[in-house]
Write a protein that holds these residues in place. Structure first.
Motif, PDB file in Angstrom:
ATOM      1  N   PHE A  55      52.827  39.962  36.064  1.00 48.01           N
ATOM      2  CA  PHE A  55      51.973  40.393  37.179  1.00 48.01           C
ATOM      3  C   PHE A  55      50.608  40.854  36.663  1.00 48.01           C
ATOM      4  CE2 PHE A  55      50.257  43.721  39.882  1.00 48.01           C
ATOM      5  CZ  PHE A  55      50.411  43.224  41.169  1.00 48.01           C
ATOM      6  N   ILE A  56      50.629  41.657  35.609  1.00 42.36           N
ATOM      7  CA  ILE A  56      49.388  42.179  35.034  1.00 42.36           C
ATOM      8  C   ILE A  56      48.555  41.050  34.429  1.00 42.36           C
ATOM      9  CG2 ILE A  56      48.443  43.642  33.198  1.00 42.36           C
ATOM     10  CD1 ILE A  56      50.884  45.498  33.670  1.00 42.36           C
ATOM     11  N   ILE A  57      49.202  40.168  33.670  1.00 39.75           N
ATOM     12  CA  ILE A  57      48.469  39.070  33.037  1.00 39.75           C
ATOM     13  C   ILE A  57      47.885  38.120  34.091  1.00 39.75           C
ATOM     14  CG2 ILE A  57      48.652  37.091  31.490  1.00 39.75           C
ATOM     15  CD1 ILE A  57      48.687  39.758  30.064  1.00 39.75           C
ATOM     16  N   ASN A  66      39.602  34.576  41.582  1.00 37.78           N
ATOM     17  CA  ASN A  66      39.808  34.937  42.987  1.00 37.78           C
ATOM     18  C   ASN A  66      38.801  35.977  43.449  1.00 37.78           C
ATOM     19  OD1 ASN A  66      41.959  33.223  43.170  1.00 37.78           O
ATOM     20  ND2 ASN A  66      43.527  34.806  43.301  1.00 37.78           N
ATOM     21  N   ALA A  67      38.330  36.804  42.525  1.00 36.48           N
ATOM     22  CA  ALA A  67      37.376  37.866  42.864  1.00 36.48           C
ATOM     23  C   ALA A  67      35.934  37.459  42.590  1.00 36.48           C
ATOM     24  CB  ALA A  67      37.715  39.133  42.078  1.00 36.48           C
ATOM     25  N   SER A 181      52.879  36.069  40.028  1.00 37.83           N
ATOM     26  CA  SER A 181      51.561  35.514  40.338  1.00 37.83           C
ATOM     27  C   SER A 181      50.862  36.240  41.469  1.00 37.83           C
ATOM     28  CB  SER A 181      51.690  34.029  40.694  1.00 37.83           C
ATOM     29  OG  SER A 181      52.254  33.869  41.987  1.00 37.83           O
ATOM     30  N   THR A 182      51.591  37.075  42.229  1.00 37.23           N
ATOM     31  CA  THR A 182      50.906  37.871  43.251  1.00 37.23           C
ATOM     32  C   THR A 182      49.892  38.809  42.622  1.00 37.23           C
ATOM     33  OG1 THR A 182      52.634  39.588  43.230  1.00 37.23           O
ATOM     34  CG2 THR A 182      52.891  37.782  44.815  1.00 37.23           C
ATOM     35  N   GLY A 183      50.024  39.035  41.310  1.00 35.68           N
ATOM     36  CA  GLY A 183      49.015  39.844  40.621  1.00 35.68           C
ATOM     37  C   GLY A 183      47.628  39.263  40.760  1.00 35.68           C
ATOM     38  N   ALA A 184      47.530  37.917  40.782  1.00 38.71           N
ATOM     39  CA  ALA A 184      46.221  37.279  40.933  1.00 38.71           C
ATOM     40  C   ALA A 184      45.613  37.598  42.291  1.00 38.71           C
ATOM     41  CB  ALA A 184      46.352  35.770  40.745  1.00 38.71           C
ATOM     42  N   SER A 185      46.449  37.602  43.330  1.00 39.00           N
ATOM     43  CA  SER A 185      45.944  37.907  44.665  1.00 39.00           C
ATOM     44  C   SER A 185      45.628  39.390  44.823  1.00 39.00           C
ATOM     45  CB  SER A 185      46.972  37.477  45.716  1.00 39.00           C
ATOM     46  OG  SER A 185      47.198  36.096  45.645  1.00 39.00           O
ATOM     47  N   ALA A 187      44.704  41.341  42.474  1.00 38.94           N
ATOM     48  CA  ALA A 187      43.443  41.540  41.754  1.00 38.94           C
ATOM     49  C   ALA A 187      42.267  41.047  42.588  1.00 38.94           C
ATOM     50  CB  ALA A 187      43.476  40.796  40.422  1.00 38.94           C
ATOM     51  N   GLY A 188      42.460  39.912  43.279  1.00 40.59           N
ATOM     52  CA  GLY A 188      41.391  39.419  44.127  1.00 40.59           C
ATOM     53  C   GLY A 188      40.985  40.425  45.182  1.00 40.59           C
TER      54      GLY A 188
END
Length: 441
Positions: A55-57, A66-67, A181-185, A187-188
């Motif tokens: 999640f963190i990575i 995404n951001a 992979s929700t970590g990417a969202s 973070a976004g």
């Protein structure tokens, strides 16, 4: 890298059973686990801690593109108003390109067990790139620091969650990868909102430095918790284009590349589109956060389905729905319709973005080849990330009608994704003998 870190990530268990030859274990392995042949699969504390680390990575690699919309808007409006939006988009696309292309060396190094070293080096490059960005105001300097340096760091990290979770999960592989992979969202959303607020309260330079500190501290947690399976056998798979002789794999890589080229377009341009429509800056910024919030659910709900029916089968309806949603963007001219489109596209694109990774592991004939095959797939897909957003952005008009200005952008992205759908159908055909055959792919 220390010599005692050398240890293959993936093993051929049949060969191990036959040979019975003991090999040196990776230094990442805890002493208490060394008495066991492997960590448990699909359950257990260690397996689920990999989801936390993943999640963190994901947040600090794939979450950064995404951001990028918040940087895109700030650069166009404030820092570099002399540059057009398409030129600024190259910064994000270069970053996405290196994030994707870095998966090949990252995958090859993971196959040899350099997990901790990859996390360390990738984190240092990300932090260095952000710190340098905080001091720069010129286009080319920011392109090199944020686009290249930070992108290379993200690329080294980007493949870690997919490859490691493939080792710890089999029946729940898609779900585990989707949850991580929700970590990417996340973070976004978090990075978009916090950076926008920090740009106002502390200025661009310190806002970027604070982001660098956050990445450093959170990646340190991933460094501490992530592990490799206790592997024996090969010294890692070898790089080679012979993997592309596998036609279902090759055609699917083509679909993946087309999805990377098209799926990020709304994330890059939704804010600018909203501003040209006359939406307030606050609401335009919020649209990207709304899209990323919906993207969270789109990253694990479809993955739960994909574990049962297969990645290709799940991607087909998702990608078609994404195409329809992009074609409806010209109809979104009010705040409420923009919010509705952002929610719909954010959810649907979540699966399109994340399912290809674990699908490639399913298409790999041997677990010992997963790292390099993932890396090769991301290498090819990186060119979609490099060229997609800037080239599609060039289609944008410069008239007074916002809808007309962006019609070409949305329809071109939909057409590119449509070509990816054709490649998915071809993958099913090659794998099952007919695109209409019922079967898990």
């Amino acid at each position: 890298m220390a010599t005692n870190e050398r240890q293959p990530l993936l093993r051929n268990r049949t060969e191990e059973a036959r040979s019975g030859v003991a090999q040196i274990r990776a230094h990442e392995v805890t002493a208490s686990a060394q008495d066991n042949p492997d960590y448990p699969i699909d359950h257990g504390y260690v397996a689920w801690m990999q989801v936390v680390g993943g999640f963190i990575i994901f947040a600090n690699s794939w979450g950064l593109p995404n951001a990028f919309g918040v940087f895109q808007t700030y650069y166009v409006d404030t820092l570099m108003p002399d540059q057009d939006a398409a030129s600024i988009a190259w910064v994000g696309s270069i970053q996405l390109f290196f994030t994707t292309i870095g998966c090949l060396p990252g995958g090859m190094l993971l196959d040899r067990g350099y997990l901790k070293s990859i996390i360390a080096v990738g984190t240092v490059l990300e932090v260095l790139g952000l710190v340098l960005t905080s001091f720069f105001k010129s286009y080319w300097a920011i392109l090199l620091s944020q686009g290249v340096c930070m992108g290379i760091g993200s690329g080294l990290l980007a493949l870690i969650p997919v490859a490691v979770l493939a080792m710890f999960f089999e029946k729940k592989r898609m779900l585990a990868t989707g949850l991580a992979s929700t970590g990417a969202s996340v973070a976004g959303i978090a990075y978009t909102l916090s950076m926008r607020s920090l740009f106002i309260s502390v200025g661009f330079a310190w806002a970027v430095r604070i982001l660098a500190l956050i990445i450093l501290l959170t990646n340190a947690i991933a460094f501490a918790v992530m592990r490799l399976q206790l592997q024996y056998g090969s010294k890692g798979s070898k790089f080679g284009f012979h993997h592309f002789k596998d036609l279902p794999y090759t055609v699917f890589v083509g679909a993946f590349t087309l999805f990377v080229a098209s799926s990020f377009v709304p994330f890059f341009f939704i804010q600018e589109y909203a501003l040209q429509l006359g939406v307030s800056k606050d609401m335009a910024f919020n649209l990207l956060s709304i899209m990323n919030a919906a993207n969270i659910f789109g990253r694990f709900v479809p993955n739960f389905i994909a574990d049962r029916y297969g990645g290709v089968n799940t991607l087909l309806p998702l990608s078609v729905a994404c195409i329809v949603t992009m074609c409806m963007l010209p109809l979104a001219t009010t705040v409420s319709s923009l919010i509705a489109i952002s929610i719909a596209y954010g959810f649907l694109s979540g699966g399109v973005i994340i399912i290809p990774g674990p699908t490639i592991t399913d298409l790999s004939p041997s677990s010992a080849e997963m790292g390099v095959r993932l890396g090769l797939a991301y290498l090819v897909a990186s060119f979609g990330g490099l060229l997609g957003n800037p080239l599609i952005g060039q289609i944008k008009g410069d008239g007074k009608d916002a809808v007309q200005n962006f019609n070409g952008v949305w329809f071109c992205a939909a057409a590119v994704m449509g070509a990816g759908v054709v490649a998915l159908v071809a993958t099913r055909w090659l794998k099952l003998g007919s695109p209409f055959t019922v079967g898990r792919v």
